[in-house]
Design an enzyme around this catalytic site. Structure first.
Site, PDB file in Angstrom:
ATOM      1  N   GLN A  68     -92.451  -0.665 -24.403  1.00 42.48           N
ATOM      2  CA  GLN A  68     -90.987  -0.659 -24.442  1.00 42.48           C
ATOM      3  C   GLN A  68     -90.489  -0.316 -25.841  1.00 42.48           C
ATOM      4  OE1 GLN A  68     -88.321  -1.542 -21.907  1.00 42.48           O
ATOM      5  NE2 GLN A  68     -90.049  -0.357 -21.203  1.00 42.48           N
ATOM      6  N   ASN A  87     -95.963  -9.770 -21.713  1.00 44.25           N
ATOM      7  CA  ASN A  87     -97.106  -8.870 -21.548  1.00 44.25           C
ATOM      8  C   ASN A  87     -97.157  -7.950 -22.759  1.00 44.25           C
ATOM      9  OD1 ASN A  87     -98.930  -6.880 -20.873  1.00 44.25           O
ATOM     10  ND2 ASN A  87     -98.215  -6.669 -18.765  1.00 44.25           N
ATOM     11  N   LYS A  97     -86.381 -12.928 -24.334  1.00 44.28           N
ATOM     12  CA  LYS A  97     -85.134 -12.347 -24.848  1.00 44.28           C
ATOM     13  C   LYS A  97     -84.914 -10.901 -24.417  1.00 44.28           C
ATOM     14  CE  LYS A  97     -84.078 -14.885 -29.098  1.00 44.28           C
ATOM     15  NZ  LYS A  97     -83.978 -14.667 -30.558  1.00 44.28           N
ATOM     16  N   GLY A  98     -85.938 -10.210 -23.983  1.00 43.57           N
ATOM     17  CA  GLY A  98     -85.750  -8.832 -23.515  1.00 43.57           C
ATOM     18  C   GLY A  98     -86.101  -7.805 -24.572  1.00 43.57           C
ATOM     19  N   GLY A 113     -85.960  -3.948 -23.718  1.00 39.45           N
ATOM     20  CA  GLY A 113     -85.674  -2.558 -23.351  1.00 39.45           C
ATOM     21  C   GLY A 113     -84.883  -1.801 -24.396  1.00 39.45           C
ATOM     22  N   GLU A 114     -83.997  -2.476 -25.104  1.00 39.88           N
ATOM     23  CA  GLU A 114     -83.115  -1.772 -26.035  1.00 39.88           C
ATOM     24  C   GLU A 114     -83.562  -1.870 -27.496  1.00 39.88           C
ATOM     25  OE1 GLU A 114     -80.344  -1.011 -23.752  1.00 39.88           O
ATOM     26  OE2 GLU A 114     -81.322  -2.410 -22.382  1.00 39.88           O
ATOM     27  N   THR A 141     -90.108  -0.084 -17.068  1.00 38.88           N
ATOM     28  CA  THR A 141     -90.040  -1.237 -17.947  1.00 38.88           C
ATOM     29  C   THR A 141     -91.184  -2.217 -17.717  1.00 38.88           C
ATOM     30  OG1 THR A 141     -88.460  -1.903 -16.267  1.00 38.88           O
ATOM     31  CG2 THR A 141     -87.576  -1.234 -18.375  1.00 38.88           C
TER      32      THR A 141
END
Ligand code: FES
Ligand code: FES
Lengths: 174, 744
Positions: B644, B637, B707-708, B710-711, B473
């Site tokens: 991702q 980044n 907020k992310g 990965g999904e 990740t």
């Protein structure tokens, strides 16, 4: 189960010699040891990965006499006398091979587990000389799975190095 | 306090990149130990029943075999169920490997062979003879729909469906446009490229160093100490590099139990690597049979939404996901009824796999929305804008941010949506039909309590650490960027250390929360060093910073400087020297802002566009282009962030077209348990993927605005592809994967 007992076969280690990343190794190996297990378990060259052990993923790709092969499908004894280049022989963290550097630059990996196989495979593919378009690169790299899905970046990295016309395989470090 | 960000928000190559490309990053099966033993698991052959006998005599005779563990001779471990429940276990009784003669799924481990070499262990494992008494097993959820139930105990972190609002049934019947269909997605297995493995290093005196494939070292640590009754100090779990996991490494898997058991019993170091076919014997994305009913008025306004799902789980654990809630969240509608049930089958317990729940539920909803667009004669994007949800109607809360409109606009522009003739089968190129489809994606933005430590040494080197993981990740890299910015140091002066149970507490890496959680903790720990450094700098004789307060200075380019007059500065090195210490350190814990969470709903959003080409005669589908426009707050980044999304999209291509674990109903086993027959996308399947990060500011959830990611990349991707295939061919396939037989 076959009649032949393991005990009678066990002492049968066969002497072979392999030149790995420029270094000569004289080894006694049991005939059922794969080249991959020899590299990883005996010689601790763990840069070469095991992703399936069945020739289905490409993580174990190494160069044998300049040709890319799945090392999990080769018995070590079959390669007696061969010159083998693994990922460790292409470059080191401080002195990366152009393809290794291009992989970092293009973020052509995530977990990094398929990466040594992708890079060795790409080196082999480039010296085969059959790929000149992205579609051809994709086709000829399809034996190397990447579950992280870095494919487009891998093709970018390979294309980048091919366009630079830099030599695909540097002399293995002495 | 001010600081210009030199690294955060800019593309940076991975700091662990040179190690990974040169084969020098050490994965868990690559740690050596003196006199290391090799272990091989014997997998059970039936799906349900009992072991009647197990004969290890022939195997034990093989020279080099040290021991064979079965349920008959296994050492004693903890008695109570709860002792086996790891950090993220669902409600129920976790599997206890080799516990007794009973078999509850195909592939359950029945013996462990330990030998001096891998080859001997493999050979001896083939000699273990197991006899069974088999009972009929059910492995297809469709056969047990009648037994579906609402789980009694909720799985922690998984919201059950909201209460119904309005009158979904009445409104459905009254509406002029309505449709109702069943959607289904095949079982998928995570299949990270690195197989699950554990190397246990016997350090003597009952002390163990354990290298385990896990998405959070402390989860394995807690599990081992609890199951084997070991003291916390005697076990260290160290897993610096993980070769992918996608959720399969959230829970400790059976190889950890077995390897630790063998090591403790034999007082030797033991390595256990599962085989690829054994990667199909734990964790999978469950099969959910879903029904979606949508109704709209003539203008396309949604009048009713119903979404029901029955999801498979094992006999021993009530594994749960958020599958249907998305249908009450994504669009505005007054009449909504959502239902979620489980049904037990004779398989191992499913597990979170990239965007669990959303991947399934949003696929069904977004396919149905495309069908509604056709039924209403409205452009699919327009339909979504007509029904745009300005607040979270499930929870009646405003969104902390939602730049989804911009995602639609920018994505449509990039893929060239305006060239799309909406009529199915209307676009050709050569012998191929061309289709364009789209879908919305959504994932909850989360943060979890996480601690981090920052240590600055006299040589000017900063080390930041936390027990989190990097499964590909980019955790190492973003921690390094955040830390470098926090103290104004160059990247080369910062090292990130993770994947070690002895480090400051962190949860498993999953749910797209790691960047927000670890990032915030790292920043806080570094900021805690600032006061110490400023005090020391100000105290230097004749210091240009005498009397300065933190809000007057900036940490930049290796110096502490007055914001008003940057010439007035002291280098970090000088400040460090002035502390008179070899090292200064701080540990901080970051927690989610409960008040903000109670007030706002926080989600990442995306609009995914797919262009497909379908060979008219052969039914072969090519996904020639994907555009994924993502609104995910601050992008730390852009380089690794883009990766991702690429990874999620590629897995979404697999879900749409390839991935399917096929159970044999008689044997109760997933039959295609290898990479030749379980197809994951290969180079040739992936052509062009374009990722757009839409500007979005959101400082409600955490100070960095993260907020992310990965999904979100996988959510909606399969729907966009399925919708594009419908547009190309006129065929609506509602059962993934869309293999060519379904198009002929
Ligand atoms: S390990 Fe050799 S091809 Fe997969
Ligand atoms: S980088 Fe993880 S499998 Fe390719």
């Amino acid at each position: 189960m076959p009649e032949m007992t393991f005990a009678s076969a066990a002492p049968d280690e066969i002497p072979i010699s392999l030149t790995i990343n420029g270094q000569l190794h004289r080894l006694d190996v049991t005939p059922w040891t794969s080249l991959l297990d020899l590299l990883r378990e005996t010689l601790h060259l763990t840069g070469t990965k095991k992703g399936c052990d069945h020739g289905q993923c490409g993580a174990c790709t190494v160069l044998v006499d300049g040709t890319r092969i799945n090392s999990c499908l080769a018995l070590a004894v079959m390669k007696d006398g061969a010159e083998i280049t693994t990922i460790e022989g292409l470059g080191t963290p401080d002195n990366l091979h152009p393809l290794q550097a291009a992989f970092v630059e293009h973020d052509a990996f995530q977990c990094g587990y398929c990466t040594p196989g992708q890079i060795c495979s790409a080196v082999g593919m480039m010296s085969e000389g059959h790929a000149s378009t992205r579609a051809e690169i994709r086709e000829l790299m399809s034996g190397n799975l990447c579950r992280c899905g870095a494919y487009t970046n891998i093709v970018d990295a390979i294309e980048d190095v091919m366009q630079d016309g830099r030599p695909a395989v540097r002399e293995a470090a002495e | 306090m001010s600081n210009t960000e030199a690294f955060v928000g800019r593309p940076q190559s991975r700091v662990d990149g040179p190690l990974k490309v040169s084969g020098t990053a050490t994965y868990v099966a690559e740690f050596g130990a003196e006199d290391l033993l090799h272990a091989v698991v014997v997998s059970g052959a039936i799906a349900k029943g009992r072991i009647t006998s197990i004969d290890t005599a022939a195997a034990l005779k093989v020279p080099g075999v040290i021991e064979i563990f079965t349920h008959e001779n296994r050492p004693r471990t903890a008695w109570f169920d709860y002792k086996y429940r790891d950090e993220v276990a669902p409600p129920g009784s976790p599997l206890r490997p080799l516990y007794d003669a009973s078999i509850s799924y195909s592939g359950q481990p029945v013996a462990l062979v330990v030998a001096e070499t891998l080859q001997v262990a493999q050979y001896a494992a083939s000699l273990v003879e197991v006899s069974y008494e088999a009972e009929p097993a059910v492995v297809d959820v469709a056969e047990v729909l009648g037994e579906a139930y609402v789980p009694k105990q909720k799985r922690s972190g998984i919201s059950p469906p909201p209460k119904p609002r309005g009158d979904a049934d009445g409104a459905f019947l009254a509406a002029p446009i309505r449709l109702e269909h069943e959607y289904r997605v095949a079982v998928e297995h995570h299949n990270p490229m690195e197989m699950h493995a554990t190397t246990v290093v016997w350090e003597g005196d009952g002390k163990l160093t354990v290298h385990d494939k896990i998405q959070g070292a402390q989860n394995s640590h807690g599990y081992i100490t609890s199951v084997f009754g070991l003291s916390a100090d005697d076990v260290r779990v160290h897993s610096p590099y993980i070769g992918g996991a996608f959720g399969s490494g959230l829970r400790p898997q059976y190889q950890l139990f077995l390897a630790v058991m063998a090591s403790l019993q034999l007082e030797r170091s033991v390595k256990l690597v599962l085989t690829r076919d054994q990667m199909f014997t734990f964790s999978y994305r469950p099969d959910a049979i879903q029904r979606v009913a949508l109704a709209a008025d003539k203008t396309g306004r949604l009048q009713a939404v119903r979404h029901e799902a029955v999801m498979g789980t094992s006999r021993h654990e009530d594994y749960q996901e958020v599958v249907v809630n998305w249908s009450g969240l994504l669009y505005s509608c007054d009449n909504v009824r959502l239902d979620y049930k489980l049904a037990q089958i004779d398989t191992h317990t499913p597990a979170d796999m990239r965007a669990p729940g959303a991947t399934l539920g949003v696929y069904a909803l977004e396919s149905a929305m495309d069908e509604l667009a056709y039924a209403a004669g409205i452009d699919p994007i327009e339909l979504r804008l007509i029904n745009f949800a300005d607040k979270d109607e499930n929870e009646n809360k405003p969104f902390s941010s939602k730049e989804l409109r911009a995602c639609y606009a920018q994505g449509a522009d990039r893929i060239g949506w305006s060239r799309r003739n909406p009529v199915p089968r209307s676009m050709h190129e050569g012998r191929e039909l061309v289709g364009l489809g789209m879908a919305t994606g959504c994932w909850e933005a989360q943060m979890q309590k996480t601690s981090a430590r920052a240590v600055l040494t006299a040589n000017g080197h900063l080390e930041v650490s936390s027990a989190t993981a990097d499964i590909g990740t980019g955790t190492y890299t973003i921690m390094t960027q955040i830390a470098a910015d926090a103290l104004g140091l160059p990247l080369e002066s910062v090292t990130a250390v993770i994947g070690d149970s002895s480090l400051p507490t962190a949860p498993v890496e999953g749910g797209s929360w790691a960047a927000a959680s670890t990032g915030t903790a790292v920043r806080a720990a570094c900021h805690a060093l600032r006061q110490t450094l400023l005090d020391a700098a100000a105290g230097i004789d004749g210091s240009p910073l005498a009397g300065a307060t933190l809000d007057q200075v900036t940490f930049q380019n290796g110096r502490i400087a007055f914001i008003a007059d940057p010439v007035m500065s002291v280098s970090i090195g000088e400040a460090m020297q002035a502390t008179g210490k070899e090292r200064i350190e701080a540990e901080e814990t970051a927690s989610p802002d409960m008040k903000a969470m109670a007030t706002y709903s926080s989600y990442t959003h995306s609009a995914i566009f797919a262009e497909v080409r379908v060979d008219e005669e052969l039914g072969i589908v090519r996904v020639t282009r994907i555009v994924n426009a993502v609104a995910a707050g601050k992008i730390l980044n852009p380089k690794t962030a883009r990766s991702q999304i690429l990874g999620g999209v590629v897995m979404g291509i697999g879900m749409a077209l390839h991935e399917e674990s096929i159970p044999d109903k008689n044997l109760g086993r997933f039959m295609n348990h290898n990479f030749a027959e379980y197809h994951v996308p290969a180079h040739a399947d992936v052509e062009d993927i374009d990722v757009i990060f839409v500007e979005e500011e959101d400082d409600m959830l955490n100070p960095l605005g993260i907020k992310g990611l990965g999904e979100i990349g996988i959510v909606g991707t399969a729907a966009a592809i399925a919708n594009a295939i419908h547009h190309a061919t006129g065929r609506r396939v509602r059962h993934l994967p869309i293999t060519l037989d379904k198009l002929l």
